[in-house]
Design a protein around this motif. Structure first.
Motif, PDB file in Angstrom:
ATOM      1  N   LYS A  39       5.784   4.764 -19.243  1.00 40.33           N
ATOM      2  CA  LYS A  39       4.674   4.298 -18.427  1.00 40.33           C
ATOM      3  C   LYS A  39       5.041   4.361 -16.938  1.00 40.33           C
ATOM      4  CE  LYS A  39       1.248   0.677 -19.057  1.00 40.33           C
ATOM      5  NZ  LYS A  39       0.999  -0.624 -19.701  1.00 40.33           N
ATOM      6  N   CYS A  40       6.256   3.916 -16.636  1.00 38.39           N
ATOM      7  CA  CYS A  40       6.748   3.970 -15.253  1.00 38.39           C
ATOM      8  C   CYS A  40       6.791   5.406 -14.754  1.00 38.39           C
ATOM      9  CB  CYS A  40       8.154   3.393 -15.155  1.00 38.39           C
ATOM     10  SG  CYS A  40       8.194   1.622 -15.204  1.00 38.39           S
ATOM     11  N   ASP A  41       7.269   6.304 -15.591  1.00 38.97           N
ATOM     12  CA  ASP A  41       7.406   7.702 -15.203  1.00 38.97           C
ATOM     13  C   ASP A  41       6.043   8.293 -14.855  1.00 38.97           C
ATOM     14  OD1 ASP A  41       8.968  10.121 -14.889  1.00 38.97           O
ATOM     15  OD2 ASP A  41       7.996  10.831 -16.706  1.00 38.97           O
ATOM     16  N   ALA A  42       5.039   7.968 -15.668  1.00 37.33           N
ATOM     17  CA  ALA A  42       3.683   8.457 -15.404  1.00 37.33           C
ATOM     18  C   ALA A  42       3.182   7.925 -14.063  1.00 37.33           C
ATOM     19  CB  ALA A  42       2.759   8.035 -16.532  1.00 37.33           C
ATOM     20  N   GLN A  43       3.481   6.665 -13.790  1.00 33.30           N
ATOM     21  CA  GLN A  43       3.034   6.073 -12.524  1.00 33.30           C
ATOM     22  C   GLN A  43       3.744   6.696 -11.329  1.00 33.30           C
ATOM     23  OE1 GLN A  43       3.577   1.893 -13.163  1.00 33.30           O
ATOM     24  NE2 GLN A  43       1.652   1.677 -14.254  1.00 33.30           N
ATOM     25  N   PHE A  44       5.043   6.975 -11.502  1.00 25.97           N
ATOM     26  CA  PHE A  44       5.797   7.641 -10.437  1.00 25.97           C
ATOM     27  C   PHE A  44       5.173   8.985 -10.098  1.00 25.97           C
ATOM     28  CE2 PHE A  44       9.747   5.025 -10.728  1.00 25.97           C
ATOM     29  CZ  PHE A  44       9.965   4.912  -9.369  1.00 25.97           C
ATOM     30  N   LYS A  45       4.797   9.722 -11.133  1.00 25.23           N
ATOM     31  CA  LYS A  45       4.232  11.064 -10.911  1.00 25.23           C
ATOM     32  C   LYS A  45       2.900  10.984 -10.179  1.00 25.23           C
ATOM     33  CE  LYS A  45       6.763  13.426 -14.462  1.00 25.23           C
ATOM     34  NZ  LYS A  45       6.891  13.620 -15.893  1.00 25.23           N
ATOM     35  N   VAL A  46       2.076  10.002 -10.550  1.00 23.44           N
ATOM     36  CA  VAL A  46       0.792   9.812  -9.873  1.00 23.44           C
ATOM     37  C   VAL A  46       1.019   9.453  -8.407  1.00 23.44           C
ATOM     38  CG1 VAL A  46      -1.268   8.364  -9.749  1.00 23.44           C
ATOM     39  CG2 VAL A  46      -0.468   9.194 -11.954  1.00 23.44           C
ATOM     40  N   LEU A  47       1.940   8.504  -8.180  1.00 28.08           N
ATOM     41  CA  LEU A  47       2.234   8.081  -6.812  1.00 28.08           C
ATOM     42  C   LEU A  47       2.720   9.252  -5.965  1.00 28.08           C
ATOM     43  CD1 LEU A  47       4.059   4.659  -7.199  1.00 28.08           C
ATOM     44  CD2 LEU A  47       1.840   5.089  -6.151  1.00 28.08           C
ATOM     45  N   HIS A  48       3.605  10.051  -6.564  1.00 25.43           N
ATOM     46  CA  HIS A  48       4.170  11.183  -5.837  1.00 25.43           C
ATOM     47  C   HIS A  48       3.075  12.185  -5.474  1.00 25.43           C
ATOM     48  CE1 HIS A  48       7.130  13.980  -4.458  1.00 25.43           C
ATOM     49  NE2 HIS A  48       6.768  14.896  -5.326  1.00 25.43           N
ATOM     50  N   ARG A  49       2.169  12.417  -6.416  1.00 24.80           N
ATOM     51  CA  ARG A  49       1.081  13.358  -6.160  1.00 24.80           C
ATOM     52  C   ARG A  49       0.195  12.840  -5.025  1.00 24.80           C
ATOM     53  NH1 ARG A  49      -1.948  14.055 -11.346  1.00 24.80           N
ATOM     54  NH2 ARG A  49       0.140  14.287 -12.110  1.00 24.80           N
ATOM     55  N   LEU A  50      -0.116  11.553  -5.059  1.00 23.75           N
ATOM     56  CA  LEU A  50      -0.931  10.954  -3.999  1.00 23.75           C
ATOM     57  C   LEU A  50      -0.222  11.064  -2.648  1.00 23.75           C
ATOM     58  CD1 LEU A  50      -2.302   7.708  -5.668  1.00 23.75           C
ATOM     59  CD2 LEU A  50      -3.559   9.782  -5.134  1.00 23.75           C
ATOM     60  N   ALA A  51       1.073  10.760  -2.646  1.00 26.57           N
ATOM     61  CA  ALA A  51       1.839  10.780  -1.399  1.00 26.57           C
ATOM     62  C   ALA A  51       1.889  12.188  -0.818  1.00 26.57           C
ATOM     63  CB  ALA A  51       3.245  10.257  -1.652  1.00 26.57           C
ATOM     64  N   SER A  52       2.119  13.198  -1.651  1.00 26.14           N
ATOM     65  CA  SER A  52       2.219  14.556  -1.115  1.00 26.14           C
ATOM     66  C   SER A  52       0.844  15.071  -0.696  1.00 26.14           C
ATOM     67  CB  SER A  52       2.891  15.495  -2.116  1.00 26.14           C
ATOM     68  OG  SER A  52       2.182  15.527  -3.312  1.00 26.14           O
ATOM     69  N   ALA A  53      -0.195  14.679  -1.393  1.00 27.00           N
ATOM     70  CA  ALA A  53      -1.546  15.083  -0.991  1.00 27.00           C
ATOM     71  C   ALA A  53      -1.884  14.488   0.363  1.00 27.00           C
ATOM     72  CB  ALA A  53      -2.556  14.626  -2.037  1.00 27.00           C
ATOM     73  N   ARG A  54      -1.483  13.222   0.555  1.00 27.00           N
ATOM     74  CA  ARG A  54      -1.791  12.540   1.806  1.00 27.00           C
ATOM     75  C   ARG A  54      -1.010  13.126   2.979  1.00 27.00           C
ATOM     76  NH1 ARG A  54      -1.640   6.143   1.853  1.00 27.00           N
ATOM     77  NH2 ARG A  54      -0.656   5.973   3.858  1.00 27.00           N
ATOM     78  N   SER A  55       0.260  13.502   2.732  1.00 23.07           N
ATOM     79  CA  SER A  55       1.053  14.043   3.839  1.00 23.07           C
ATOM     80  C   SER A  55       0.496  15.394   4.290  1.00 23.07           C
ATOM     81  CB  SER A  55       2.527  14.156   3.442  1.00 23.07           C
ATOM     82  OG  SER A  55       2.702  15.140   2.474  1.00 23.07           O
ATOM     83  N   GLN A  56      -0.138  16.118   3.374  1.00 19.97           N
ATOM     84  CA  GLN A  56      -0.758  17.382   3.779  1.00 19.97           C
ATOM     85  C   GLN A  56      -1.973  17.131   4.668  1.00 19.97           C
ATOM     86  OE1 GLN A  56      -1.546  19.565   0.191  1.00 19.97           O
ATOM     87  NE2 GLN A  56       0.608  19.979  -0.173  1.00 19.97           N
ATOM     88  N   VAL A  57      -2.737  16.087   4.328  1.00 16.10           N
ATOM     89  CA  VAL A  57      -3.918  15.738   5.105  1.00 16.10           C
ATOM     90  C   VAL A  57      -3.518  15.245   6.497  1.00 16.10           C
ATOM     91  CG1 VAL A  57      -5.890  14.160   5.263  1.00 16.10           C
ATOM     92  CG2 VAL A  57      -5.309  15.214   3.076  1.00 16.10           C
ATOM     93  N   ASP A  58      -2.412  14.454   6.525  1.00 17.12           N
ATOM     94  CA  ASP A  58      -1.988  13.844   7.787  1.00 17.12           C
ATOM     95  C   ASP A  58      -1.307  14.837   8.729  1.00 17.12           C
ATOM     96  OD1 ASP A  58      -2.957  11.457   7.021  1.00 17.12           O
ATOM     97  OD2 ASP A  58      -1.039  10.594   6.422  1.00 17.12           O
ATOM     98  N   LYS A  59      -0.931  15.977   8.228  1.00 19.50           N
ATOM     99  CA  LYS A  59      -0.224  16.954   9.048  1.00 19.50           C
ATOM    100  C   LYS A  59      -1.060  17.320  10.282  1.00 19.50           C
ATOM    101  CE  LYS A  59       2.296  19.681   6.411  1.00 19.50           C
ATOM    102  NZ  LYS A  59       2.528  20.809   5.519  1.00 19.50           N
ATOM    103  N   PRO A  60      -0.491  17.159  11.463  1.00 20.53           N
ATOM    104  CA  PRO A  60      -1.271  17.506  12.670  1.00 20.53           C
ATOM    105  C   PRO A  60      -1.561  18.992  12.724  1.00 20.53           C
ATOM    106  CG  PRO A  60       0.985  16.940  13.270  1.00 20.53           C
ATOM    107  CD  PRO A  60       0.855  16.687  11.788  1.00 20.53           C
ATOM    108  N   ASP A  61      -2.760  19.307  13.068  1.00 18.13           N
ATOM    109  CA  ASP A  61      -3.180  20.700  13.090  1.00 18.13           C
ATOM    110  C   ASP A  61      -3.035  21.243  14.507  1.00 18.13           C
ATOM    111  OD1 ASP A  61      -4.174  23.051  12.212  1.00 18.13           O
ATOM    112  OD2 ASP A  61      -6.274  22.440  12.261  1.00 18.13           O
ATOM    113  N   LYS A  62      -1.876  21.877  14.757  1.00 19.39           N
ATOM    114  CA  LYS A  62      -1.639  22.409  16.112  1.00 19.39           C
ATOM    115  C   LYS A  62      -2.401  23.706  16.308  1.00 19.39           C
ATOM    116  CE  LYS A  62       2.823  20.399  17.264  1.00 19.39           C
ATOM    117  NZ  LYS A  62       4.237  20.663  17.463  1.00 19.39           N
ATOM    118  N   ASP A  63      -2.954  23.839  17.489  1.00 13.29           N
ATOM    119  CA  ASP A  63      -3.690  25.054  17.760  1.00 13.29           C
ATOM    120  C   ASP A  63      -3.226  25.653  19.086  1.00 13.29           C
ATOM    121  OD1 ASP A  63      -5.485  26.989  17.183  1.00 13.29           O
ATOM    122  OD2 ASP A  63      -7.128  26.029  18.231  1.00 13.29           O
TER     123      ASP A  63
END
Ligand SMILES: [Zn+2]
Length: 63
Positions: A39-63
């Motif tokens: 159960k913990c492992d499944a939660q870790f995977k969900v958390l990790h997916r959320l965290a990596s998805a969020r870091s992609q969104v937060d990445k500053p878009d330099k132009d």
């Protein structure tokens, strides 16, 4: 037999680095036998997916 604490540590570490063969094996064995840690492992995977998805969104878009 490794403890649940150790198994949880490995679950956390595998998000940051590649586990060694024996670490992977002992974690897999533990998950096979321990429902709580599965159960913990499944939660870790969900958390990790959320965290990596969020870091992609937060990445500053330099132009
Ligand atoms: Zn466990």
């Amino acid at each position: 037999m490794q403890s649940c604490k150790r198994a949880t540590e490995l679950m956390s570490q595998q998000l940051d680095r590649e586990l060694s063969g024996s670490e992977k094996l002992s974690l897999k064995m533990h998950l096979f036998m321990c429902r709580h840690c599965r159960k913990c492992d499944a939660q870790f995977k969900v958390l990790h997916r959320l965290a990596s998805a969020r870091s992609q969104v937060d990445k500053p878009d330099k132009d």
